[in-house]
Design an enzyme around this catalytic site. Structure first.
Site, mmCIF file in Angstrom:
data_model
loop_
_atom_site.group_PDB
_atom_site.id
_atom_site.type_symbol
_atom_site.label_atom_id
_atom_site.label_comp_id
_atom_site.label_asym_id
_atom_site.label_seq_id
_atom_site.Cartn_x
_atom_site.Cartn_y
_atom_site.Cartn_z
ATOM 1 C CG ASP A 47 6.263 -4.011 -13.517
ATOM 2 O OD1 ASP A 47 5.699 -3.152 -14.232
ATOM 3 O OD2 ASP A 47 5.714 -4.524 -12.527
ATOM 4 C CD GLU A 93 5.900 -4.383 -8.874
ATOM 5 O OE1 GLU A 93 5.397 -4.133 -7.770
ATOM 6 O OE2 GLU A 93 5.382 -5.154 -9.695
ATOM 7 C CG ASN A 94 8.847 -6.915 -10.267
ATOM 8 O OD1 ASN A 94 8.136 -6.288 -11.051
ATOM 9 N ND2 ASN A 94 8.357 -7.593 -9.249
ATOM 10 C CG ASN A 107 2.414 -5.972 -6.384
ATOM 11 O OD1 ASN A 107 2.606 -5.331 -7.422
ATOM 12 N ND2 ASN A 107 2.603 -7.264 -6.302
ATOM 13 C CG HIS A 108 6.737 -7.184 -5.892
ATOM 14 N ND1 HIS A 108 6.728 -8.294 -5.072
ATOM 15 C CD2 HIS A 108 6.080 -7.546 -7.015
ATOM 16 C CE1 HIS A 108 6.105 -9.295 -5.699
ATOM 17 N NE2 HIS A 108 5.695 -8.866 -6.872
ATOM 18 C CG HIS A 132 1.766 -1.579 -10.099
ATOM 19 N ND1 HIS A 132 2.846 -1.707 -10.932
ATOM 20 C CD2 HIS A 132 1.779 -2.668 -9.300
ATOM 21 C CE1 HIS A 132 3.491 -2.817 -10.635
ATOM 22 N NE2 HIS A 132 2.862 -3.425 -9.650
ATOM 23 C CG HIS A 177 5.854 -8.436 -14.956
ATOM 24 N ND1 HIS A 177 6.793 -9.137 -14.225
ATOM 25 C CD2 HIS A 177 5.526 -7.367 -14.188
ATOM 26 C CE1 HIS A 177 7.004 -8.527 -13.065
ATOM 27 N NE2 HIS A 177 6.231 -7.449 -13.026
#
Ligand SMILES: [Fe+2]
Ligand SMILES: [Fe+2]
Length: 271
Positions: free
Chosen positions: A8, A39-40, A67-68, A153, A180
């Site tokens: 990530d 995603e981040n 999820n993001h 994930h 992370h």
């Protein structure tokens, strides 16, 4: 065949570090594909088309989410037109984009990716195991693909390990993302599938999973939201894994963690 997968990417610190590392990594390790979880990438929350283009221009071949995925609303409109950007395969059917695909590089090497999200301590989604089982027959090693990466994930280490055993002998690698934090369990399972529970993030580790510690601490200590989560902006560590496959079988020959820069102890695989 050699694939690098970076965990990530969190905010500007993570993006800058990953971008800065690309030319050296490419020259030193000569990967066939480079994948990153994005995603981040946009301030900690989702990704934008502009950031995708920056990552592609630096040599990232495929970007995965999680999820993001749609924290930036523009991604809902963008993802359908970007074949290199995948969202979890077990999202509801009507969600734009796709979660499994085969990519071919200039040398004709074929990389299959199945990107799923876990369900333990996460949003309820379709069963990731059934989702992977539905795709595996379309992505056979030595058949339709030369290398198969399954990205799980997920929050729970148990769910990730179960996915690795579920795919053992059928995927080249099962790699976890989302926590992370890089785990120290890189291994090749008995059936020949490489595994690491979490690739870690590309971000500033003087943080709470990539965020400036002030607001996460506030919420844990006071249970009252105070301000916004802000991505930490100190020097980032680029975290990922290198996976080598056997060209004859498509199974893994080697998996090595990568950690470069920032606060974590460095790990750079030998070429
Ligand atoms: Fe993440
Ligand atoms: Fe996540």
């Amino acid at each position: 065949m050699r694939v690098l997968y970076f965990g990530d990417v969190v905010g500007r610190a993570g993006r800058d570090a990953l971008l800065a590392a690309q030319s050296d990594l490419r020259a030193r390790l000569k990967p066939d594909f480079i994948i990153a979880n994005g995603e981040n990438a946009a301030g900690g929350f989702g990704i934008t088309g502009k950031i995708c283009e920056e990552l592609y221009a630096a040599g990232i071949d495929v970007i995965l989410l999680g999820n993001h995925a749609f924290d930036q609303r523009e991604t809902l409109g963008y993802i359908g037109g970007d074949s290199k950007l995948l969202r979890p395969h077990n999202f509801p059917k009507a969600v734009p984009g796709r979660g499994a695909a085969i990519f071919k590089n200039g040398k004709g090497k074929r990389l299959g990716i199945i990107h799923v999200m876990g369900r333990v301590f996460m949003d309820p989604l379709d069963d990731p195991f059934a989702s992977v089982a539905g795709e595996l027959p379309k992505m056979t090693l030595g058949g339709s693909v030369d290398f198969l990466l399954v990205d799980i994930h997920a929050e729970a280490t148990s769910e990730k390990m179960a996915m690795a055993h579920f795919c053992d002998g059928k995927a080249t690698a099962v790699i976890g993302t989302h926590s992370h934090i890089p785990t120290a369990d890189a291994q090749i399972l008995p059936g020949g599938t490489a595994y690491q529970t979490d690739a870690g993030m590309c971000g500033d580790y003087n943080s709470v999973i990539g965020m400036d510690p002030a607001e996460p601490m506030n919420r844990f200590v006071r249970k009252v939201p105070g301000g916004k989560f802000e991505a930490a902006l100190g020097p980032a560590t680029v975290c990922g894994v290198l996976i080598d496959s056997d060209d004859a079988t498509g199974l893994a020959r080697r998996i090595e963690p990568i950690r470069l820069g920032g606060r974590l102890k460095a790990a750079l695989p030998e070429a």
